[in-house]
Write a protein that holds these residues in place. Sequence first.
Motif, short mmCIF file in Angstrom:
data_model
loop_
_atom_site.label_atom_id
_atom_site.label_comp_id
_atom_site.label_asym_id
_atom_site.label_seq_id
_atom_site.Cartn_x
_atom_site.Cartn_y
_atom_site.Cartn_z
N ALA A 6 6.71 12.16 11.44
CA ALA A 6 5.37 12.50 11.93
C ALA A 6 4.31 11.51 11.46
N VAL A 7 4.73 10.42 10.79
CA VAL A 7 3.79 9.45 10.25
C VAL A 7 3.95 8.14 10.99
N THR A 8 2.86 7.59 11.48
CA THR A 8 2.84 6.28 12.11
C THR A 8 1.72 5.46 11.49
N VAL A 9 1.92 4.14 11.47
CA VAL A 9 0.95 3.22 10.89
C VAL A 9 0.62 2.18 11.95
N GLN A 10 -0.66 1.94 12.16
CA GLN A 10 -1.09 0.94 13.12
C GLN A 10 -2.24 0.12 12.55
N GLN A 11 -2.37 -1.10 13.04
CA GLN A 11 -3.44 -2.00 12.62
C GLN A 11 -4.38 -2.21 13.79
N LEU A 65 -1.87 -2.58 16.75
CA LEU A 65 -0.55 -3.13 16.47
C LEU A 65 0.19 -2.15 15.57
N LEU A 66 1.36 -1.71 16.01
CA LEU A 66 2.16 -0.81 15.19
C LEU A 66 2.78 -1.57 14.04
N LEU A 67 2.66 -1.04 12.84
CA LEU A 67 3.20 -1.68 11.64
C LEU A 67 4.41 -0.89 11.15
N PRO A 68 5.45 -1.57 10.70
CA PRO A 68 6.62 -0.85 10.19
C PRO A 68 6.34 -0.23 8.83
N ILE A 69 6.91 0.92 8.59
CA ILE A 69 6.82 1.59 7.29
C ILE A 69 8.02 1.16 6.46
N MET A 73 0.85 -1.19 0.00
CA MET A 73 0.00 0.00 0.00
C MET A 73 0.88 1.24 0.00
N THR A 74 0.55 2.16 -0.87
CA THR A 74 1.27 3.42 -0.97
C THR A 74 0.31 4.57 -0.71
N VAL A 75 0.66 5.44 0.22
CA VAL A 75 -0.16 6.60 0.57
C VAL A 75 0.67 7.85 0.31
N ASP A 76 0.14 8.73 -0.53
CA ASP A 76 0.82 9.99 -0.84
C ASP A 76 0.12 11.13 -0.11
N LEU A 77 0.88 11.87 0.69
CA LEU A 77 0.37 13.05 1.39
C LEU A 77 0.75 14.27 0.58
N LEU A 78 -0.23 14.92 -0.01
CA LEU A 78 0.01 16.02 -0.92
C LEU A 78 -0.22 17.34 -0.21
#
Length: 530
Positions: free
Chosen positions: A368-373, A381-385, A355-360
């Motif tokens: 400043a970006v964190t990913v969790q499930q 659950l924290l997911l690695p970027i 999955m790719t997320v672009d912040l425009l």
Amino acid sequence: MNSTFQGQEFLTHAVDLSDSYAILIGCFRMRNYECLSVYIAVLVRLRPLQIVHNININDGFPQDAALAMTYNRANDMSVSLNPTRQLAFIGLPVINKVVLVNINTSSLDLTKWTMNIIRVDTVAHRLAGFGRSIAWVNDNTVAIAVLEVSNLPWSQSEVWVFEVDEPFKNPFFVFPNSQQRIVFPSLPLFLQIASWSGNLLIFTDQPQIVIVLSQKPGFFSKRSSYTTEHCLVFEQTPCIPGMFKNTCSFGPCTICPPQTKNKGAINDMSLDIYPSYIQTFSYPKSPITNNYDDLLFFMTLPKLCSCPKAYSHRKKAKNFLKKADIYFLGLHFGLHRNFYNCIQSKHRKCHMHHMTVDLLNTAADCSAVTVQQNRPGVNYLLLPIISCVVQPDNVTRTSALHLVLIKVINKTEPLETGSNAHYSGRGALSFIERSLSDKLIYEQYGHHLRYISERTVLSIILSEQPFYLQNTQQPIVHKTELSFHTLLFCTLIIELFAMGFLVFRLIIIPLVRLVLRCCQSKLPPNDSQE
């Protein structure tokens, strides 16, 4: 101030004055019902001191006199005058209402000094203490303190700024916000506010005041690192890229309108690297020519012909059929030199989703970006970027993106009878029809909501449909059928040549001889003697 007004007890809760008059807000014990009291506003001339007019601002709902005639938070009131516009705002936080009053003191006759209610503004019940304190910022805007607001990361209170001449439906902006944060040992309450020259002064329930200075266009007030023990001062800071401010105020910068940018903004973003996603995909179709005998005849007939044009057409047809779907329904493959009736396919035991997320147009960086499930029964659950890249052309509220996966199963029948079939599949991704834009939310509940969130949460919801799609690919001919059909085809070719030879020897040649004899018999005798 506890006094007697018209023979009844009157307790003043708020007062504001100008050079010539004052307005007192308080509780007045009702004449015939001493256990009840109402809120009234009293107009007083200062020189000499004289009460000239009063109005009922209770909106028809009397209060308990025992509660109203004492000082407590439940019966707090506020009033703020603007002598230039001859207007006054009266705050009744116990019922979440603010009353706008017009004051007429231009006449020399005191009997003509009056106050009239212009409008009454109220807010939703989720707020408590709307109108706890009021301050005019300038002749066109007013600041109103809201004592208790839920779910704020900075304080228990807010300051809402409204346009005076418009009903208080949505505030112009709110303090504190994501750009103008305050830090206290515990969440503070805003007890009183004051304003001068566009600046804002806040008295809290903690031993520290807040001073937010008004800034010129292009700048806003941000919390300074040089604060004292009893004073929190905000200093000048330019607007961040993508935001602007074209007025002098103590408020934050706002999002630039579409097709605009500020001086510190990035270059225009190229949409070429962000193509539109098409949810639909084409399903494979079976070929029109799906009979093995027809294919053999079509490939063999031009080969027997020695004409150069026929050879070129045969070569083109051969190249086309290499890319065409000849033996399997709905699939394309390349013909091998050994002319095997087979297909090249790859099978994977597990599927990896990337999955790719672009912040425009944001100022966010990788830190400043964190990913969790979020999973049932588990907080998160924290997911690695895997990869985070800040591009040169690198939204402010909780948004959700709902993705639905539909299983598409491909079944490939074997070439040999009795062999196992091969299965492969993919997940067809589709988006549920749901807008990511918060435009309607901001239009209905106020654009200030864009700037009060501390962080942006983008929820991506993945779900799978209970049904699935199955594509079945089967060979036009199996290996055993291939041998038999080839033998039959060769026999057919031999029979055709034999029939052609017989037709040529028995029909065509006799006809040609007969035509020649007829032609010779018609020639003149002289010609024949010659």
